[in-house]
Each structure stands twice: as C-alpha cells, then as structure tokens.
Design an enzyme around this catalytic site. Structure first.
Site, PDB file in Angstrom:
ATOM      1  CB  ALA A 157     -24.695   5.204 -45.875  1.00  0.00           C
ATOM      2  CE  LYS A 158     -17.985  -1.223 -48.208  1.00  0.00           C
ATOM      3  NZ  LYS A 158     -17.056  -0.325 -48.937  1.00  0.00           N
ATOM      4  CB  ALA A 159     -25.648   3.140 -49.775  1.00  0.00           C
ATOM      5  CE1 TYR A 163     -17.608   1.905 -52.786  1.00  0.00           C
ATOM      6  CE2 TYR A 163     -19.732   2.072 -51.697  1.00  0.00           C
ATOM      7  CZ  TYR A 163     -18.362   1.963 -51.628  1.00  0.00           C
ATOM      8  OH  TYR A 163     -17.730   1.926 -50.413  1.00  0.00           O
TER       9      TYR A 163
END
Length: 305
Positions: A157-159, A163
């Site tokens: 998931a690019k959550a 990051y």
C-alpha cells in the site's frame, strides 16, 4: 528551503485557492498516518502534455485505500479529471501530481469512523534527488534502518504512515552526506531505497528485488521491466544480498519522482567504473523516449491533458 506553491488545488470536489485547502489539527490522518496517495508526473510531448500512466496510478490509489478500509467518495474518472483540471488551473507545462485521500476530522480512536477527504495537487518539480543527478548519478549508503517485516505494515500500500520508515532512511543518508539511502528487508536482504525501487546490472542483465522484499511495486519499476524486455534485455526478479551492491556492474534507483537515477557508489565503494553505465543510459533513453516520441507508446501509457 522556500517553496513556490501553485495557485490552485483540487480539494473535495472542486478547484480552490491553494491556501483554502485546509485540514483540522485533530484530523485522523495527521495523528495516525491514515492517508493513501500517489505521485504522478506529466511531461510535454510532441502531441501535447501527457500524464504518465494515470489510470494505473489511480487504480493503485484505490487498492491502497481498500487495504486500509477507506472508502474514497469519488470514482476514478472524477479523480482523473481532477488531475487534468489542476494542471490546467495552474498553467503548468509539466507537473508532479499528488492525489491524496485521508481520514479527516471525526472520532479520535484508531478505528474511529471519519469522513475521507480527497485532494489533488500539482506543481513543477525537477529531478527529485537534485540537479544533474540523472546525468551524473548519486552516492548512496545502506541505512541502519530496515524495512518492516511481513504481516506488520503492508508494503504493497502507498500509505502515508509507511513513509515514516522512508524518512528515517533518507534523513540518515543526508546527515551522513549521501544522496539517498538504501534499506534492507527484515531478512537482511536488499529491499529498496527510501522511496525508490532498485535495479542492479550483472553481465548485461537487469536484476531487481521481488515485491516480497517489503517494497512497493512501483509503476516506474514495471515500466522499466516492460521496456527492457521489449528491447530484448533480460530481467531477473530475485532476492539479493547487500554485498551485491558492491559487486554489480551498474546500479540505479527508479520511481515517479526519482525517474531513473544512476548510483555511482554505495558506502563509499564505486559501482562499476564509478560512472553511470551503458545499460542505465539505454534505459533512460527508452524511458524518456516515451515523451519525445522516440519510444513508441504501444500500451497507451500517455494520458493527454
């Protein structure tokens, strides 16, 4: 470093002045990292400005939201139109786009039900890791921070919360005087950069770490694999140990922001000749050729504004 902000942003269904796109300090996303987002670039082409792989990026946005049980209150076509509209509203000849969906103001618990707010920003951004890096390359280091273990945080998931790990990797690298950091997975094997996928070159073949190595399956990564195989270049996805960074012939990072950035040294050890290599240059040419017309867009990756 000062930032020249664009004039307009798309926020919750309409274009508005940048300064009016505000979030309450008690919003869920601010406290718990409950956001999903994409980074997308648009480029000038002979046929006009085109957004690169817009549909694939937005599909991944919805996939990331699904993993985190977030219902985005707009359909994909609406967000695609928002991406085009915000480029036009800001008069950008090329752009970096940031669609984001986040849990807004509502309850205060981890599992609280809150509204999901959505924004799409667009601004001009040059090479992500600094001027001239696409030509000269960067010096990288292996970070002391590792990627998360399987079944802890979903790397697919690019959550926003993911990051935090990338920030630790990147800030450590900058503090030590390097251009970017490289992270290992919890296994001790190679994962990816702070926010970029990795490719190593051995004997004319591309080697890259698999999605099981706690990495995001990047759209630029997929683009490079596809373009390489179209050009008859062997691509191998496999587990790779840290020391292969020191032994490969060429090495580069890739991502929407980083595009294709050569790595000329790791931990002070030169990669190959210490300069960007021939295969890296060829892949840069194939990639950027999509926008100047020298590489045919056989798969409809260009979405014209």
């Amino acid at each position: 470093m000062s930032m020249n902000y664009p004039e307009h942003i798309w926020h919750n269904g309409r274009i508005k002045p940048w300064a009016e796109a505000t979030v309450h300090v008690m919003a869920h996303g601010l406290h718990y990292g409950s956001s999903v987002f994409e980074g997308i670039r648009s480029y000038p082409t002979p046929k006009g400005q085109a957004i690169f792989r817009l549909g694939e990026h937005l599909k991944r946005l919805y996939a990331s939201a699904k993993i985190y049980d977030m219902a985005i209150p707009y359909d994909l076509d609406t967000l695609a139109a928002a991406c085009r509209d915000v480029i036009k509203a800001n008069g950008l000849a090329r752009a970096y786009l940031r669609p984001i969906a986040y849990r807004g103001l509502g309850g205060f618990g981890l599992s609280a039900e809150t509204p999901v707010d959505v924004a799409v920003a667009a601004w001009h951004m040059g090479p992500y890791l600094g001027p001239d890096v696409l030509e000269a390359g960067i010096d990288a280091c292996v970070s002391s921070w590792q990627r998360f273990a399987p079944n802890t945080i979903p790397a697919g998931a690019k959550a926003g919360g993911n990051y935090l790990n990338g920030q630790l990797v990147a800030r450590e690298a900058r503090r030590l005087g390097f251009g970017e950091g490289i992270a290992l997975a919890s296994t001790g094997l190679l994962s990816e950069g702070a926010g970029e996928n990795l490719f190593l070159v051995f004997d004319g073949a591309l080697h890259t770490t698999p999605v099981s190595a706690a990495l995001l399956n990047g759209i630029t990564r997929n683009t490079i694999i596809t373009l390489a195989r179209d050009a008859g270049i062997e691509v191998v996805e496999r587990d790779l140990p840290r020391e292969y960074l020191y032994l490969c012939d060429e090495l580069f990072m890739c991502g929407t922001a980083a595009e294709i950035t050569p790595i000329r040294s790791v931990d002070g050890r030169p990669v190959g000749t210490g300069k960007p290599g021939a295969l890296t240059r060829r892949l840069q040419s194939l990639f950027f050729g999509l926008f100047d017309g020298s590489t045919p867009d056989k798969r409809g990756w260009l979405d014209y504004v």
